[in-house]
Design an enzyme around this catalytic site. Sequence first.
Site, PDB file in Angstrom:
ATOM      1  N   SER A 135       0.753 -10.002 -20.867  1.00 38.12           N
ATOM      2  CA  SER A 135       0.760 -11.476 -20.364  1.00 38.12           C
ATOM      3  C   SER A 135      -0.235 -11.719 -19.327  1.00 38.12           C
ATOM      4  O   SER A 135      -0.351 -11.086 -18.272  1.00 38.12           O
ATOM      5  CB  SER A 135       2.172 -11.793 -19.855  1.00 38.12           C
ATOM      6  OG  SER A 135       2.532 -13.076 -19.313  1.00 38.12           O
ATOM      7  N   LYS A 161      -0.738 -12.736 -24.567  1.00 43.70           N
ATOM      8  CA  LYS A 161      -0.321 -13.785 -24.182  1.00 43.70           C
ATOM      9  C   LYS A 161      -0.846 -14.466 -23.046  1.00 43.70           C
ATOM     10  O   LYS A 161      -1.105 -14.004 -21.991  1.00 43.70           O
ATOM     11  CB  LYS A 161       1.370 -13.415 -23.793  1.00 43.70           C
ATOM     12  CG  LYS A 161       2.142 -14.607 -22.904  1.00 43.70           C
ATOM     13  CD  LYS A 161       3.518 -14.231 -22.892  1.00 43.70           C
ATOM     14  CE  LYS A 161       4.213 -14.766 -21.603  1.00 43.70           C
ATOM     15  NZ  LYS A 161       5.624 -14.156 -21.584  1.00 43.70           N
ATOM     16  N   LYS A 163      -0.975 -17.645 -20.442  1.00 46.76           N
ATOM     17  CA  LYS A 163      -0.108 -18.584 -19.688  1.00 46.76           C
ATOM     18  C   LYS A 163      -1.050 -19.980 -19.808  1.00 46.76           C
ATOM     19  O   LYS A 163      -2.506 -19.957 -19.719  1.00 46.76           O
ATOM     20  CB  LYS A 163       0.027 -18.477 -18.120  1.00 46.76           C
ATOM     21  CG  LYS A 163       0.952 -17.314 -18.031  1.00 46.76           C
ATOM     22  CD  LYS A 163       2.119 -17.469 -18.158  1.00 46.76           C
ATOM     23  CE  LYS A 163       3.009 -16.079 -18.017  1.00 46.76           C
ATOM     24  NZ  LYS A 163       4.696 -16.705 -18.292  1.00 46.76           N
ATOM     25  N   ASP A 188       2.317 -19.232 -23.398  1.00 47.40           N
ATOM     26  CA  ASP A 188       3.496 -19.407 -22.664  1.00 47.40           C
ATOM     27  C   ASP A 188       3.224 -20.361 -21.543  1.00 47.40           C
ATOM     28  O   ASP A 188       2.394 -20.436 -20.719  1.00 47.40           O
ATOM     29  CB  ASP A 188       3.925 -17.950 -22.003  1.00 47.40           C
ATOM     30  CG  ASP A 188       5.332 -18.450 -21.291  1.00 47.40           C
ATOM     31  OD1 ASP A 188       5.988 -19.192 -21.305  1.00 47.40           O
ATOM     32  OD2 ASP A 188       5.777 -17.222 -20.592  1.00 47.40           O
ATOM     33  N   GLU A 213       5.612 -19.892 -26.614  1.00 44.14           N
ATOM     34  CA  GLU A 213       6.911 -19.590 -25.782  1.00 44.14           C
ATOM     35  C   GLU A 213       7.013 -20.672 -24.677  1.00 44.14           C
ATOM     36  O   GLU A 213       6.229 -21.183 -23.876  1.00 44.14           O
ATOM     37  CB  GLU A 213       6.675 -18.454 -25.213  1.00 44.14           C
ATOM     38  CG  GLU A 213       7.495 -17.985 -24.050  1.00 44.14           C
ATOM     39  CD  GLU A 213       7.433 -16.753 -23.625  1.00 44.14           C
ATOM     40  OE1 GLU A 213       6.306 -15.928 -23.843  1.00 44.14           O
ATOM     41  OE2 GLU A 213       8.044 -16.359 -22.675  1.00 44.14           O
ATOM     42  N   ASP A 238      12.421 -18.733 -23.775  1.00 45.68           N
ATOM     43  CA  ASP A 238      12.647 -17.820 -22.846  1.00 45.68           C
ATOM     44  C   ASP A 238      13.499 -18.399 -22.008  1.00 45.68           C
ATOM     45  O   ASP A 238      14.737 -18.219 -22.065  1.00 45.68           O
ATOM     46  CB  ASP A 238      11.272 -17.546 -22.206  1.00 45.68           C
ATOM     47  CG  ASP A 238      11.265 -16.897 -20.916  1.00 45.68           C
ATOM     48  OD1 ASP A 238      12.267 -16.360 -20.412  1.00 45.68           O
ATOM     49  OD2 ASP A 238      10.046 -16.423 -20.189  1.00 45.68           O
ATOM     50  N   LYS A 262      15.117 -11.178 -22.160  1.00 46.56           N
ATOM     51  CA  LYS A 262      15.194 -10.815 -20.721  1.00 46.56           C
ATOM     52  C   LYS A 262      16.493 -10.305 -20.214  1.00 46.56           C
ATOM     53  O   LYS A 262      17.555 -11.446 -20.097  1.00 46.56           O
ATOM     54  CB  LYS A 262      14.590 -11.714 -19.745  1.00 46.56           C
ATOM     55  CG  LYS A 262      13.008 -11.831 -20.055  1.00 46.56           C
ATOM     56  CD  LYS A 262      12.460 -12.976 -18.916  1.00 46.56           C
ATOM     57  CE  LYS A 262      11.018 -12.931 -19.257  1.00 46.56           C
ATOM     58  NZ  LYS A 262      10.346 -14.078 -18.516  1.00 46.56           N
ATOM     59  N   GLY A 290       9.393 -10.088 -19.785  1.00 44.44           N
ATOM     60  CA  GLY A 290       9.173  -9.280 -18.412  1.00 44.44           C
ATOM     61  C   GLY A 290       9.311 -10.036 -17.201  1.00 44.44           C
ATOM     62  O   GLY A 290       8.954 -11.258 -17.455  1.00 44.44           O
TER      63      GLY A 290
HETATM   64  O1  OSB Z   1       7.684 -16.520 -18.427  1.00 38.72           O
HETATM   65  O2  OSB Z   1       7.642 -14.634 -19.326  1.00 38.72           O
HETATM   66  C1  OSB Z   1       7.567 -15.340 -18.326  1.00 38.72           C
HETATM   67  C2  OSB Z   1       6.695 -13.379 -15.330  1.00 38.72           C
HETATM   68  C3  OSB Z   1       7.190 -13.887 -14.459  1.00 38.72           C
HETATM   69  C4  OSB Z   1       8.136 -14.822 -14.721  1.00 38.72           C
HETATM   70  C5  OSB Z   1       8.110 -15.166 -15.859  1.00 38.72           C
HETATM   71  C6  OSB Z   1       7.390 -14.709 -16.998  1.00 38.72           C
HETATM   72  C7  OSB Z   1       6.581 -13.517 -16.760  1.00 38.72           C
HETATM   73  C8  OSB Z   1       5.546 -13.034 -17.568  1.00 38.72           C
HETATM   74  C9  OSB Z   1       5.090 -11.736 -17.290  1.00 38.72           C
HETATM   75  O3  OSB Z   1       5.055 -13.630 -18.541  1.00 38.72           O
HETATM   76  C10 OSB Z   1       5.381 -10.573 -18.191  1.00 38.72           C
HETATM   77  C11 OSB Z   1       5.366  -9.062 -17.558  1.00 38.72           C
HETATM   78  O4  OSB Z   1       6.469  -8.623 -16.807  1.00 38.72           O
HETATM   79  O5  OSB Z   1       4.409  -8.610 -17.959  1.00 38.72           O
HETATM   80 MG    MG Z   2       8.001 -16.742 -20.571  1.00 39.61          MG
END
Ligand code: OSB
Ligand code: MG
Length: 369
Positions: A135, A161, A163, A188, A213, A238, A262, A290
């Site tokens: 990510s 992924k 953001k 995401d 996402e 999510d 999660k 995560g």
């Molecule tokens: O939206 O998936 C998410 C990290 C912190 C809070 C929300 C998210 C995330 C990530 C990181 O996308 C995923 C990871 O732990 O590698």
């Molecule tokens: Mg997410």
Amino acid sequence: MKIERVELIVVRMPLVSPFETSNTRVSELDKLLLKVYAPEGVVYAECTADARPFYSYETVGTAALILKEVLLPEILGKDLEGPAAYVKMTDRFRGHPMAKAALENALWVLSALEQGKPLAALLGGEKRSVASGVSVGIQDRAEDLVRVIGAYLEEGYRRVKIKIKPGKDLSIVQTVRKTYPSLPLMVDANGAYRLSDRALFEALDERDLMMIEQPLAPDDVVDHAKLQARIKTPLCLDESIKSPYFARVAAELGACRIINVKQGRVGGLSAAKEVHDVARANNMGVWCGGMLETGIGRAVNVALASLPNFVYPNDISASNRYWERDLVDPPFSLNADGTIDVPSGPGLGVTVDEKAVARVTLAREVIRL
Ligand code: OSB
Ligand code: MG
């Protein structure tokens, strides 16, 4: 099992590079760890709450308070059969899924130790390794993003992924696609858009994304269904999937075709298994999300992702993607085929490096009967 005492430990972990989402940018993370003392052994668990309520309403502070004043008094010194009994005892307390999940994690690990099994086996996991994605946070410049992605691809990650947020969405995806035309890519938005932004998603729909996402706000389940009906790219929820019930709601409304699981967000491993099962019953695949966990939480995620309906690459990256120095030994590493091994030893299957924990500890409190 009988929990004798629990230490609540707050650690502050510097990230190897800052992580930016649509609503915040972090360069270090505070984490609440639980050190749980029972006759079966001493085990650690990690709470997924952040220092501040950007991802969910819970924080390190609220989780510590709920554990101390509500959840731990419920179980300390009592004979407990295991995680299922704990879930039953604490179900009547509303909310605070991440606080509840952290303690349930510890009970799962204790049960696994008691039975001499790896956590994955106790959960019903079947895989020996899990597919690893990465990510990537929002970068200041598109060239930076392309370079960062290139480095991760060289390491072997199976999907990327990125953001997105308003103003850093379509053009960013187009730039990445130009450089990496066949990369398994997804975005995401962490809930940054509204249904009225549908033109953006219709444009993203032409960019061969694996999934989109959480485009809309956590509460906008009905609007996600309306958006999903207009585009062919699968939506993945999510933040909206707050419990197994919301997995059912999403399935029945057609609000998504994929779920990011999660365990902290849904209230624990038992609930996460239920989400996995509800998704499977509705022909939806899942993957493990995560929260930038340390190795303690990552070990739990890896075990969870070994269940059969985790069919997409997970947000479970190697320790060195997050930390200079992880809290577990051995740290998690990426295999050449872009997978991470599921630990095969009993319990968590990795050892907590107590010296490493001590170095990053901000506060420690012992809770006993
Ligand atoms: O939206 O998936 C998410 C990290 C912190 C809070 C929300 C998210 C995330 C990530 C990181 O996308 C995923 C990871 O732990 O590698
Ligand atoms: Mg997410």
